[in-house]
Write a protein that holds these residues in place. Structure first.
Motif, PDB file in Angstrom:
ATOM      1  N   HIS A  44       0.836  -1.202   0.000  1.00  0.00           N
ATOM      2  CA  HIS A  44       0.000   0.000   0.000  1.00  0.00           C
ATOM      3  C   HIS A  44       0.871   1.253   0.000  1.00  0.00           C
ATOM      4  CE1 HIS A  44      -3.297   2.717   0.873  1.00  0.00           C
ATOM      5  NE2 HIS A  44      -2.707   3.106   1.991  1.00  0.00           N
ATOM      6  N   LEU A  45       1.931   1.250   0.801  1.00  0.00           N
ATOM      7  CA  LEU A  45       2.838   2.400   0.830  1.00  0.00           C
ATOM      8  C   LEU A  45       3.498   2.618  -0.530  1.00  0.00           C
ATOM      9  CD1 LEU A  45       4.578   1.916   4.306  1.00  0.00           C
ATOM     10  CD2 LEU A  45       2.642   3.413   3.739  1.00  0.00           C
ATOM     11  N   VAL A  46       3.835   1.506  -1.208  1.00  0.00           N
ATOM     12  CA  VAL A  46       4.435   1.613  -2.542  1.00  0.00           C
ATOM     13  C   VAL A  46       3.429   2.207  -3.527  1.00  0.00           C
ATOM     14  CG1 VAL A  46       5.449   0.331  -4.467  1.00  0.00           C
ATOM     15  CG2 VAL A  46       6.035  -0.297  -2.113  1.00  0.00           C
ATOM     16  N   GLU A  47       2.199   1.685  -3.507  1.00  0.00           N
ATOM     17  CA  GLU A  47       1.177   2.144  -4.448  1.00  0.00           C
ATOM     18  C   GLU A  47       0.771   3.596  -4.191  1.00  0.00           C
ATOM     19  OE1 GLU A  47      -2.094  -0.575  -4.419  1.00  0.00           O
ATOM     20  OE2 GLU A  47      -0.886  -2.249  -5.202  1.00  0.00           O
ATOM     21  N   GLN A  48       0.852   4.018  -2.939  1.00  0.00           N
ATOM     22  CA  GLN A  48       0.511   5.399  -2.590  1.00  0.00           C
ATOM     23  C   GLN A  48       1.699   6.350  -2.733  1.00  0.00           C
ATOM     24  OE1 GLN A  48      -2.644   6.619  -1.836  1.00  0.00           O
ATOM     25  NE2 GLN A  48      -3.184   4.571  -2.602  1.00  0.00           N
ATOM     26  N   LYS A  49       2.765   5.843  -3.334  1.00  0.00           N
ATOM     27  CA  LYS A  49       3.971   6.645  -3.597  1.00  0.00           C
ATOM     28  C   LYS A  49       4.584   7.208  -2.325  1.00  0.00           C
ATOM     29  CE  LYS A  49       2.469   7.767  -8.280  1.00  0.00           C
ATOM     30  NZ  LYS A  49       3.184   6.579  -8.799  1.00  0.00           N
ATOM     31  N   MET A  50       4.534   6.383  -1.276  1.00  0.00           N
ATOM     32  CA  MET A  50       5.205   6.732  -0.028  1.00  0.00           C
ATOM     33  C   MET A  50       6.469   5.914   0.184  1.00  0.00           C
ATOM     34  SD  MET A  50       2.072   7.152   2.699  1.00  0.00           S
ATOM     35  CE  MET A  50       3.260   7.490   4.019  1.00  0.00           C
ATOM     36  N   ALA A  51       6.652   4.839  -0.600  1.00  0.00           N
ATOM     37  CA  ALA A  51       7.795   3.951  -0.401  1.00  0.00           C
ATOM     38  C   ALA A  51       8.333   3.464  -1.740  1.00  0.00           C
ATOM     39  CB  ALA A  51       7.398   2.756   0.471  1.00  0.00           C
ATOM     40  N   ALA A  52       9.601   3.143  -1.743  1.00  0.00           N
ATOM     41  CA  ALA A  52      10.237   2.462  -2.865  1.00  0.00           C
ATOM     42  C   ALA A  52      10.436   1.001  -2.499  1.00  0.00           C
ATOM     43  CB  ALA A  52      11.583   3.103  -3.184  1.00  0.00           C
ATOM     44  N   ARG A  53      10.326   0.110  -3.499  1.00  0.00           N
ATOM     45  CA  ARG A  53      10.565  -1.312  -3.258  1.00  0.00           C
ATOM     46  C   ARG A  53      11.650  -1.821  -4.192  1.00  0.00           C
ATOM     47  NH1 ARG A  53       6.002  -5.312  -4.930  1.00  0.00           N
ATOM     48  NH2 ARG A  53       7.334  -5.595  -6.758  1.00  0.00           N
ATOM     49  N   TYR A  54      12.650  -2.468  -3.589  1.00  0.00           N
ATOM     50  CA  TYR A  54      13.770  -3.046  -4.325  1.00  0.00           C
ATOM     51  C   TYR A  54      13.818  -4.553  -4.079  1.00  0.00           C
ATOM     52  CZ  TYR A  54      15.661   1.767  -4.473  1.00  0.00           C
ATOM     53  OH  TYR A  54      15.858   3.120  -4.668  1.00  0.00           O
ATOM     54  N   LYS A  55      14.407  -5.271  -5.044  1.00  0.00           N
ATOM     55  CA  LYS A  55      14.754  -6.673  -4.827  1.00  0.00           C
ATOM     56  C   LYS A  55      16.251  -6.731  -4.528  1.00  0.00           C
ATOM     57  CE  LYS A  55      13.184 -10.052  -7.480  1.00  0.00           C
ATOM     58  NZ  LYS A  55      13.032 -11.015  -8.636  1.00  0.00           N
ATOM     59  N   VAL A  56      16.586  -7.336  -3.393  1.00  0.00           N
ATOM     60  CA  VAL A  56      17.970  -7.416  -2.928  1.00  0.00           C
ATOM     61  C   VAL A  56      18.458  -8.859  -3.023  1.00  0.00           C
ATOM     62  CG1 VAL A  56      19.498  -7.119  -0.923  1.00  0.00           C
ATOM     63  CG2 VAL A  56      17.638  -5.476  -1.341  1.00  0.00           C
ATOM     64  N   CYS A  57      19.674  -9.039  -3.485  1.00  0.00           N
ATOM     65  CA  CYS A  57      20.321 -10.353  -3.443  1.00  0.00           C
ATOM     66  C   CYS A  57      21.297 -10.365  -2.277  1.00  0.00           C
ATOM     67  CB  CYS A  57      21.060 -10.651  -4.741  1.00  0.00           C
ATOM     68  SG  CYS A  57      21.761 -12.327  -4.812  1.00  0.00           S
ATOM     69  N   SER A  58      21.077 -11.256  -1.330  1.00  0.00           N
ATOM     70  CA  SER A  58      21.933 -11.312  -0.149  1.00  0.00           C
ATOM     71  C   SER A  58      23.303 -11.872  -0.504  1.00  0.00           C
ATOM     72  CB  SER A  58      21.297 -12.178   0.938  1.00  0.00           C
ATOM     73  OG  SER A  58      21.511 -13.555   0.670  1.00  0.00           O
ATOM     74  N   GLU A  59      24.253 -11.601   0.332  1.00  0.00           N
ATOM     75  CA  GLU A  59      25.542 -12.262   0.245  1.00  0.00           C
ATOM     76  C   GLU A  59      25.370 -13.730   0.630  1.00  0.00           C
ATOM     77  OE1 GLU A  59      28.784 -10.866  -0.611  1.00  0.00           O
ATOM     78  OE2 GLU A  59      27.333  -9.493  -1.498  1.00  0.00           O
ATOM     79  N   VAL A  60      26.378 -14.520   0.356  1.00  0.00           N
ATOM     80  CA  VAL A  60      26.398 -15.917   0.801  1.00  0.00           C
ATOM     81  C   VAL A  60      27.626 -16.128   1.678  1.00  0.00           C
ATOM     82  CG1 VAL A  60      25.045 -16.979  -1.024  1.00  0.00           C
ATOM     83  CG2 VAL A  60      27.455 -16.525  -1.443  1.00  0.00           C
ATOM     84  N   PRO A  61      27.538 -17.051   2.638  1.00  0.00           N
ATOM     85  CA  PRO A  61      26.412 -17.935   2.904  1.00  0.00           C
ATOM     86  C   PRO A  61      25.193 -17.179   3.422  1.00  0.00           C
ATOM     87  CG  PRO A  61      28.023 -18.123   4.674  1.00  0.00           C
ATOM     88  CD  PRO A  61      28.654 -17.268   3.612  1.00  0.00           C
ATOM     89  N   ALA A  62      24.008 -17.659   3.000  1.00  0.00           N
ATOM     90  CA  ALA A  62      22.752 -17.012   3.382  1.00  0.00           C
ATOM     91  C   ALA A  62      22.364 -17.445   4.787  1.00  0.00           C
ATOM     92  CB  ALA A  62      21.664 -17.355   2.374  1.00  0.00           C
ATOM     93  N   LEU A  63      23.172 -17.026   5.742  1.00  0.00           N
ATOM     94  CA  LEU A  63      22.993 -17.368   7.151  1.00  0.00           C
ATOM     95  C   LEU A  63      22.893 -16.087   7.972  1.00  0.00           C
ATOM     96  CD1 LEU A  63      25.672 -20.200   7.392  1.00  0.00           C
ATOM     97  CD2 LEU A  63      23.184 -20.512   7.346  1.00  0.00           C
ATOM     98  N   SER A  64      22.293 -16.177   9.132  1.00  0.00           N
ATOM     99  CA  SER A  64      21.928 -14.985   9.882  1.00  0.00           C
ATOM    100  C   SER A  64      23.109 -14.166  10.373  1.00  0.00           C
ATOM    101  CB  SER A  64      21.033 -15.382  11.065  1.00  0.00           C
ATOM    102  OG  SER A  64      19.790 -15.847  10.609  1.00  0.00           O
ATOM    103  N   ARG A  65      23.987 -14.756  11.165  1.00  0.00           N
ATOM    104  CA  ARG A  65      25.042 -13.943  11.770  1.00  0.00           C
ATOM    105  C   ARG A  65      25.951 -13.309  10.714  1.00  0.00           C
ATOM    106  NH1 ARG A  65      27.321 -14.310  17.374  1.00  0.00           N
ATOM    107  NH2 ARG A  65      26.277 -16.326  17.566  1.00  0.00           N
ATOM    108  N   PRO A  66      26.370 -14.053   9.683  1.00  0.00           N
ATOM    109  CA  PRO A  66      27.166 -13.403   8.638  1.00  0.00           C
ATOM    110  C   PRO A  66      26.449 -12.235   7.969  1.00  0.00           C
ATOM    111  CG  PRO A  66      27.388 -15.774   8.462  1.00  0.00           C
ATOM    112  CD  PRO A  66      26.308 -15.515   9.471  1.00  0.00           C
ATOM    113  N   LEU A  67      25.139 -12.371   7.772  1.00  0.00           N
ATOM    114  CA  LEU A  67      24.427 -11.321   7.052  1.00  0.00           C
ATOM    115  C   LEU A  67      24.004 -10.169   7.944  1.00  0.00           C
ATOM    116  CD1 LEU A  67      22.448 -13.430   4.454  1.00  0.00           C
ATOM    117  CD2 LEU A  67      24.731 -12.399   4.303  1.00  0.00           C
TER     118      LEU A  67
END
Length: 277
Positions: free
Chosen positions: A28-51
């Motif tokens: 809704h925030l994106v459609e109302q032009k209040m927010a931007a939305r990006y697709k992010v590719c995480s680093e690897v390994p895709a694990l919590s503490r490293p990221l």
């Protein structure tokens, strides 16, 4: 650049596709032009503490050295908390205890380190939980308390229930999808409070979740996560393409109005308005 206040929300294990289909408030925030939305590719390994370390320092695992969840030590890098503190800004976090172990105290002692209010530490005001099923509703309430009572310039908020339910039920489950819906509902209560207090807001994730109920690999399900940005310095709308997770830290610095650490990647993000005061 003029200093502003920033809230960085990292929803643990929030997949990009599930965020797009099950986060009605954020869309809704994106459609109302209040927010931007990006697709992010995480680093690897895709694990919590490293990221966590990658997001907060803008460096890849091979550089920061936290290449596994089993690496328990303070960070050797310059994090957003360090950069903010160097520039005279106050910091806070409502987050999982691994964040404390990276920037404040390691190892974490549940009986001593749950609440850390110390201006000498990189995270000046820290409220840390240590059980994966700790309710996100409580976590966001604690983050709201930090806003009301500490007014930090940089606030890091890190809910864990999406990850917990993903491991319990897999990403291909009603349990996981319903938890994402619940998180979106909490964001619908918390983000307006942030905006009312003058904060710029970033919502992203560390990694995704697979249909096996795990993460750590190289698939899109492991690595593709969303980033929503609510800021006058970023043009609203849906952005095409995929961006690096290394962009989160320098973006935070840009929104805070401070120079990034030399170790951080340069900010190369489509939609960021130049020289916004």
């Amino acid at each position: 650049m003029q200093n502003k206040k920033v809230v960085l929300i990292v929803v643990d294990a929030l997949r990009f596709d599930t965020a797009c289909t099950h986060m009605g408030f954020m869309q809704h925030l994106v459609e109302q032009k209040m927010a931007a939305r990006y697709k992010v590719c995480s680093e690897v390994p895709a694990l919590s503490r490293p990221l966590y370390e990658t997001i907060l320092t803008g460096t890849p695992p091979i550089v920061h050295g936290v290449v596994s969840n089993m690496v328990v030590r303070l960070s050797t890098q310059t994090s957003l908390f360090h950069v903010a503190q160097k520039n005279g800004l106050s910091t806070a976090a409502a987050a999982y205890y691994w964040v404390s172990e990276l920037y404040n105290r390691a190892p974490f002692s549940p009986m001593e380190d749950r609440i850390q209010l110390d201006k000498e530490l990189p995270i000046n005001n820290g409220l840390f939980y240590f059980e994966d099923h700790y309710p996100d509703s409580h976590l966001f309430a604690e983050a709201a308390w930090l806003i009301d009572n500490k007014q930090p310039d940089f606030l890091y908020v890190h809910p864990m229930n999406v990850d917990d339910d993903g491991h319990k039920f897999t990403a291909d489950s009603a349990g996981y999808r319903n938890r994402v819906l619940a998180t979106d509902n909490l964001l619908s209560l918390f983000i307006p409070k942030c905006l009312a207090h003058g904060y710029e807001v970033i919502v992203t994730a560390d990694h995704g979740m697979t249909s096996d109920g795990n993460h750590g690999g190289t698939t899109e399900e492991d690595r593709h996560v969303p980033m929503f940005v609510i800021s006058g310095a970023v043009k609203p709308g849906t952005r095409d393409g995929i961006i690096s997770q290394l962009q989160v830290a320098p973006l935070c610095c840009e929104l805070l109005g401070i120079e990034p650490a030399e170790s951080m990647a340069p900010l190369l993000l489509d939609g960021v308005k130049a020289n916004v005061e």
